[in-house]
Enzyme design. Structure first.
Site, short mmCIF file in Angstrom:
data_model
loop_
_atom_site.label_atom_id
_atom_site.label_comp_id
_atom_site.label_asym_id
_atom_site.label_seq_id
_atom_site.Cartn_x
_atom_site.Cartn_y
_atom_site.Cartn_z
N LYS A 185 3.04 9.87 -5.56
CA LYS A 185 3.44 10.52 -4.31
C LYS A 185 4.80 11.24 -4.45
CE LYS A 185 0.56 7.65 -1.40
NZ LYS A 185 -0.28 8.13 -0.37
N ASP B 123 3.84 -2.12 -6.88
CA ASP B 123 3.21 -0.84 -6.57
C ASP B 123 4.20 -0.07 -5.70
OD1 ASP B 123 1.89 1.28 -5.45
OD2 ASP B 123 0.07 0.18 -4.94
N TYR C 6 -3.37 -2.07 -0.09
CA TYR C 6 -4.09 -0.98 -0.75
C TYR C 6 -3.34 -0.56 -2.01
CZ TYR C 6 -6.40 3.51 -1.50
OH TYR C 6 -7.11 4.56 -2.05
#
Ligand SMILES: Cc1ncc(COP(=O)(O)O)c(C=O)c1O
Length: 460
Positions: free
Chosen positions: A300, A272, A162
């Protein structure tokens, strides 16, 4: 251990504990009914949905969160990996108050934003970076800049990974076993044909051909894809540690091999680090595994709880944002988010903080491992600083196909069990725990007691 018997036991536990959870969360149910009228599924992101409804929170302090029924939990959900600073940390509160007095928004770059950019470049070993507002935007812009720099359209991503919810990466996110397919066959012209399933309705058909899927931890498959598509692949994007199927660590040499392959074929390696950036080491995966990618995406934890994201890397690639690659955004690097991010990275998430997180993480993982061994259930743990997880399969995972061999029934029994005993968990076995700097050994002990009892109950 007999798997069918174990699954039956898990179903019993899930049913009993699930009922108890529903009886304790009546205010959440009420808010859910109200939210349903204006919010599809009663939530603001599909990942927040619950069955039959989610637990709604209203307060966070230190290592705890309180739900709308007034129940206090030790927070191991961590806002999907954001809250490494914990809740209401005094330095974060101070930064927010100061920003509120000074300015929350200008859409003009401020000094505090420049200072945060300097901190990110130093910490994650990159030349230049740009701010965005989420992990999705960070990977989207990194891919665009890689495409601009190479003049190519195709990208490679890992099976079952993801990277946010923009179109290019919504392929092979959680493929069901029967639609798994990588290098499918050859077409009429003899050219190898790659296929995968989009994970979302609404993704344009035209993009199907641009995203090639390879398995994690398989550098040879990436090399083969480059050979099959000469001069067409702009970038390889991956989480250096896969963190959306529990946790899958990279095999020795895998990340460096990918970097070498990208360089050989004139493509860009994108890490990522949205999840692992601020969690698994001071300098993220690049530091922990000693491989610095050409571009990386962060979000995040680096924002300390404020809405932020970033991407950056080699100057020779980043310069394309000044040469025609669209990279903009009204809220990018706004003073509020920048002040919070700067406080988080420079005053809280220091190298010492990662020692503390590492110590607690190991205590938690080792304790879970002991409980697993004593009960004999099929599971193992992964320990990566602030991040870790229990995966319900005896052997560690190498890739997504291994994840399909885990036993989700055991997770779904553990979820209400743990929540009923005051441990706030992520609702899904693809997630993992997040520990904050405000967690203590007592928090870990409470988790371990509940988990130990769960394992014994399951094995009965
Ligand atoms: C690895 C990874 N990349 C990107 C994203 C997208 O981030 P966001 O939810 O901030 O858009 C996520 C979100 O969970 C993620 O886990």
């Amino acid at each position: 251990m007999d798997l069918q018997r174990l699954k039956a036991r898990a179903a019993e536990i899930a049913e009993k504990e699930g009922k108890e959870l529903l009886s304790r969360t009546t205010a959440s149910e009420k808010l859910f009914q109200r939210a349903l009228k204006t919010l599809p599924n009663g939530v603001v992101s599909n990942f927040q949905a619950g069955d039959p409804y989610p637990i709604y929170l209203e307060h966070g302090k230190g290592s705890t969160v309180t739900d709308v029924d007034g129940t206090v939990y030790r927070d191991f959900h961590g806002g999907f990996g954001v809250n490494v600073v914990g809740h209401a940390h005094p330095k974060i509160v101070e930064a927010i108050k100061k920003a509120a007095d000074d300015a929350i928004h200008f859409a003009v770059t401020t000094e505090v934003t420049v200072a945060l950019a300097e901190e990110i470049c130093e910490r994650f070993q990159c030349d230049q970076m740009r701010f965005v507002n989420s992990g999705t935007e960070a990977t989207m812009d990194a891919i665009r800049v890689a495409r601009a720099a190479t003049g190519r359209d195709r990208i490679i991503k890992m099976e079952g990974s993801y990277h946010g919810h923009h179109d290019s990466v919504l392929f092979s996110v959680v493929p069901e076993a029967d639609v798994l397919d990588l290098r499918h066959s050859v077409d009429q012209t003899g050219k190898p044909w790659y296929t995968t399933q989009p994970t979302s309705k609404g993704v344009p058909n035209a993009l199907w051909d641009t995203t090639i899927i390879t398995p994690f931890n398989d550098a040879a498959a990436v090399e083969a894809a480059f050979v099959d598509n000469p001069g067409e692949i702009a970038a390889v994007i991956l989480e250096p540690v896969m963190m959306n199927i529990g946790i899958v660590v990279p095999h020795d040499g895998y990340l460096q091999a990918l970097k070498d392959i990208c360089e050989k074929h004139g493509a860009v390696l994108i890490f990522d680090e949205v999840k692992c950036g601020g969690t698994i080491a001071y300098g993220g995966a690049a530091e922990r595994y000693g491989v610095v990618p050409h571009l990386a995406a962060w979000a995040k934890a680096i924002g300390g709880g404020a809405t932020t994201g970033a991407f950056g890397g080699d100057e020779s690639i980043m310069e394309f944002v000044t040469k025609g690659a669209a990279q903009q955004g009204t809220f990018n690097g706004n003073p509020l988010s920048s002040a919070v991010g700067l406080a988080a990275l420079t005053q809280i998430l220091t190298r010492d903080a990662y020692d503390h997180l590492g110590k607690l993480g190991t205590m938690l993982a080792e304790g879970c491992d002991r409980a697993i061994a004593e009960s004999g259930i099929p599971a193992h743990t992964v320990d990566l600083g602030a991040k870790g997880c229990v995966s319900y399969r005896t052997e560690p995972l190498t890739n997504y196909r291994d994840f399909l061999e885990t036993v989700p029934d055991l997770y779904w029994a553990s979820y209400p069990w743990m929540v009923n005993r005051g441990i706030f968990m992520t609702p899904g076995d693809e997630e993992q725990w997040t520990i904050s700097v405000q967690h203590t050994e007592e928090d870990i002990q409470t988790y371990l007691e509940a988990f130990g009892e769960f394992c014994q109950e399951l094995a009965k």
